[in-house]
Design an enzyme around this catalytic site. Structure first.
Site, PDB file in Angstrom:
ATOM      1  N   LEU A  71       0.830  -1.201   0.000  1.00  0.00           N
ATOM      2  CA  LEU A  71       0.000   0.000   0.000  1.00  0.00           C
ATOM      3  C   LEU A  71       0.863   1.248   0.000  1.00  0.00           C
ATOM      4  O   LEU A  71       0.514   2.280  -0.515  1.00  0.00           O
ATOM      5  CB  LEU A  71      -0.896   0.019   1.237  1.00  0.00           C
ATOM      6  CG  LEU A  71      -1.898  -1.117   1.323  1.00  0.00           C
ATOM      7  CD1 LEU A  71      -2.581  -1.097   2.657  1.00  0.00           C
ATOM      8  CD2 LEU A  71      -2.912  -1.004   0.210  1.00  0.00           C
ATOM      9  N   GLY A  72       1.986   1.127   0.609  1.00  0.00           N
ATOM     10  CA  GLY A  72       2.860   2.279   0.706  1.00  0.00           C
ATOM     11  C   GLY A  72       4.068   1.875   1.498  1.00  0.00           C
ATOM     12  O   GLY A  72       4.160   0.757   1.981  1.00  0.00           O
ATOM     13  N   GLY A  74       6.571   3.050   4.614  1.00  0.00           N
ATOM     14  CA  GLY A  74       6.772   3.987   5.712  1.00  0.00           C
ATOM     15  C   GLY A  74       8.242   4.299   5.857  1.00  0.00           C
ATOM     16  O   GLY A  74       9.095   3.552   5.426  1.00  0.00           O
ATOM     17  N   GLY A  75       8.491   5.417   6.483  1.00  0.00           N
ATOM     18  CA  GLY A  75       9.887   5.750   6.738  1.00  0.00           C
ATOM     19  C   GLY A  75      10.229   5.384   8.160  1.00  0.00           C
ATOM     20  O   GLY A  75      10.259   6.220   9.027  1.00  0.00           O
ATOM     21  N   PHE A  76      10.447   4.111   8.393  1.00  0.00           N
ATOM     22  CA  PHE A  76      10.763   3.715   9.758  1.00  0.00           C
ATOM     23  C   PHE A  76      12.196   4.121  10.031  1.00  0.00           C
ATOM     24  O   PHE A  76      13.122   3.340   9.880  1.00  0.00           O
ATOM     25  CB  PHE A  76      10.525   2.225   9.959  1.00  0.00           C
ATOM     26  CG  PHE A  76      10.050   1.918  11.337  1.00  0.00           C
ATOM     27  CD1 PHE A  76       8.787   2.313  11.745  1.00  0.00           C
ATOM     28  CD2 PHE A  76      10.870   1.290  12.249  1.00  0.00           C
ATOM     29  CE1 PHE A  76       8.343   2.063  13.023  1.00  0.00           C
ATOM     30  CE2 PHE A  76      10.427   1.037  13.528  1.00  0.00           C
ATOM     31  CZ  PHE A  76       9.166   1.426  13.921  1.00  0.00           C
ATOM     32  N   GLY A  77      12.341   5.370  10.407  1.00  0.00           N
ATOM     33  CA  GLY A  77      13.651   6.011  10.430  1.00  0.00           C
ATOM     34  C   GLY A  77      14.653   5.457  11.413  1.00  0.00           C
ATOM     35  O   GLY A  77      15.851   5.558  11.213  1.00  0.00           O
ATOM     36  N   VAL A  79      17.027   3.066  13.457  1.00  0.00           N
ATOM     37  CA  VAL A  79      17.667   1.763  13.480  1.00  0.00           C
ATOM     38  C   VAL A  79      17.831   1.464  14.960  1.00  0.00           C
ATOM     39  O   VAL A  79      18.550   2.161  15.670  1.00  0.00           O
ATOM     40  CB  VAL A  79      19.040   1.800  12.783  1.00  0.00           C
ATOM     41  CG1 VAL A  79      19.704   0.449  12.856  1.00  0.00           C
ATOM     42  CG2 VAL A  79      18.869   2.233  11.341  1.00  0.00           C
ATOM     43  N   ASP A 168       7.292  14.093  11.451  1.00  0.00           N
ATOM     44  CA  ASP A 168       7.239  13.862  10.010  1.00  0.00           C
ATOM     45  C   ASP A 168       5.813  13.963   9.494  1.00  0.00           C
ATOM     46  O   ASP A 168       5.310  13.087   8.815  1.00  0.00           O
ATOM     47  CB  ASP A 168       7.865  12.504   9.664  1.00  0.00           C
ATOM     48  CG  ASP A 168       8.243  12.405   8.179  1.00  0.00           C
ATOM     49  OD1 ASP A 168       8.293  13.453   7.500  1.00  0.00           O
ATOM     50  OD2 ASP A 168       8.470  11.289   7.701  1.00  0.00           O
TER      51      ASP A 168
END
Ligand SMILES: *[C@@H]1O[C@H](CO)[C@@H](O)[C@H](O)[C@H]1NC(C)=O
Ligand SMILES: *[C@@H]1O[C@H](CO)[C@@H](O)[C@H](O)[C@H]1NC(C)=O
Ligand SMILES: *[C@@H]1O[C@H](CO)[C@@H](O)[C@H](O)[C@H]1NC(C)=O
Ligand SMILES: *[C@@H]1O[C@H](CO)[C@@H](O)[C@H](O)[C@H]1NC(C)=O
Ligand SMILES: *[C@@H]1O[C@H](CO)[C@@H](O)[C@H](O)[C@H]1NC(C)=O
Length: 343
Positions: A71-72, A74-77, A79, A168
């Protein structure tokens, strides 16, 4: 000695050979046990449903994570340095419960895979809604979306267990449910704030250009008021149908969205800012009010911006007086990608 020693030796060699496998199994079962404890804690503390999903189930539901079911992204920023941090993050996100936030339904951890499962939003994201062609975008729907986002943010800033800055906020991170209620998603880089006034220092500014506040990319500091800035940009986009990532012409000059909006507002030409697809079908006074609120949110100085509490009040109470927004600054900054743009 020989008779007793031989089987022991065989066992020892077998043990050494299987060591990696045994370590892995033990680690995995400890991990699963911790997850079960986490689940119990979440259910007990925040009185919410939370499930542990089997990896195989998620894999088959997504057809082995096929792109077709995507679906898209995400920016699981973050670490994560360790499992603990990841668990704390999950606990935090699971405790967030508000009608304008996407619900975390559960998680799945298998060796290196860490998966968060969120509720499904059938109507896509605000990005498709604003910039796509198919959606029915009447003023009441748009205003409902603006109010919903403001309430979700207010909850994060003022009413969650701990004050949270999203960091964000952008159209692709706002999802729409079947009744077109907006829900804020992607808390990947959200951070707990120290207080609403104290700004926190980050090592690198993450976020999306066009939506991040000036103090965030120039000094790497953020506060709830940085989210307010992004919210103001979102409101301008919802009203104008124009993207914050772009520049717009006015009397031969090109402006970024918030300056363009300020200029038109100043010259009492708000009707030129309004998305063409709205036609003439909108209450002029209310729309101008929303533009003014947005301009207050996108002021250069974080201290000048209203708190989310004030924003929701200004949106809901039409007789509350509004301050005049300060003209956006005219400094130039360098951005990593190498383009210099006027802000
Ligand atoms: C549930 O929470 C309460 C207080 O918040 C605590 O006293 C109790 O021990 C918890 N129960 C479990 C099973 O964790
Ligand atoms: C799933 O995809 C991965 C890589 O894309 C592949 O290695 C694996 O064999 C696939 N599993 C199944 C059950 O199809
Ligand atoms: C939103 O979803 C509902 C129900 O799923 C659907 O009827 C409606 O057309 C959708 N609206 C848009 C703008 O996609
Ligand atoms: C953030 O860090 C920078 C450099 O480390 C420092 O100069 C600045 O004063 C800090 N800001 C805040 C608000 O702590
Ligand atoms: C709306 O704002 C006006 C002016 O500030 C105030 O007198 C009134 O009490 C407010 N109404 C509500 C419902 O908050």
């Amino acid at each position: 000695i020989v008779i007793v020693g031989a089987p022991l030796l065989v066992l020892l060699i077998l043990g050494l050979l299987l060591r990696p496998y045994i370590v892995k199994k033990v680690r995995e079962s400890l991990l699963q046990r911790e997850l079960v404890t986490l689940k119990k804690e979440i259910v007990n503390e925040s009185d919410s449903r939370f499930s542990l999903f089997r990896f195989s189930k998620i894999r088959s539901a997504t057809n082995n994570f096929s792109d077709k079911n995507k679906l898209g992204e995400g920016g699981f920023g973050i670490v994560y340095k360790g499992f603990r941090e990841f668990m704390n993050e999950i606990k935090l996100i699971a405790s967030l419960q508000h009608k304008n936030l996407v619900r975390l339904l559960g998680c799945c951890i298998k060796s290196k895979e860490r998966i968060l499962v969120y509720e499904y939003m059938p109507n896509g994201s605000l990005e498709e809604f604003i910039f796509g062609v198919r959606a029915k975008k009447s003023w009441p729907v748009r205003r409902g979306i603006i109010e919903g986002i403001s309430e979700g943010l207010l909850y994060l800033h003022d009413y969650a267990h701990e004050c949270i800055v999203h960091r964000d906020m952008k159209p692709s991170n706002i999802l729409l449910d079947h009744e077109m209620n907006p829900k804020i998603s992607d808390f990947g880089i959200a951070r707990i704030c120290l207080s609403s006034v104290t700004e926190s220092n980050t090592t690198t500014a993450i976020g999306t250009f066009g939506y991040i506040a000036p103090e965030y990319y120039s000094q790497n500091v953020y506060s709830t008021r940085s989210d307010v800035f992004s919210f103001g940009i979102l409101v301008l986009e919802i009203i104008s149908g124009k993207s914050a990532v772009g520049s717009y012409q006015l009397s031969g000059r090109s402006y970024e969205l918030r300056k363009y909006a300020w200029q038109l507002w100043r010259e009492q030409r708000c009707d030129e800012l309004v998305d063409d697809s709205l036609g003439e079908e909108y209450p002029e006074m209310d729309l101008m009010r929303c533009i003014q609120i947005a301009l207050l949110c996108v002021q250069d100085s974080a201290e000048d911006r209203p708190a989310m509490r004030d924003v929701t009040m200004m949106l809901s109470n039409g007789s509350k007086r509004l301050l005049l927004p300060v003209k956006p600054g005219s400094c130039s900054v360098h951005i990593d990608v190498g383009t210099e743009i006027e802000l």
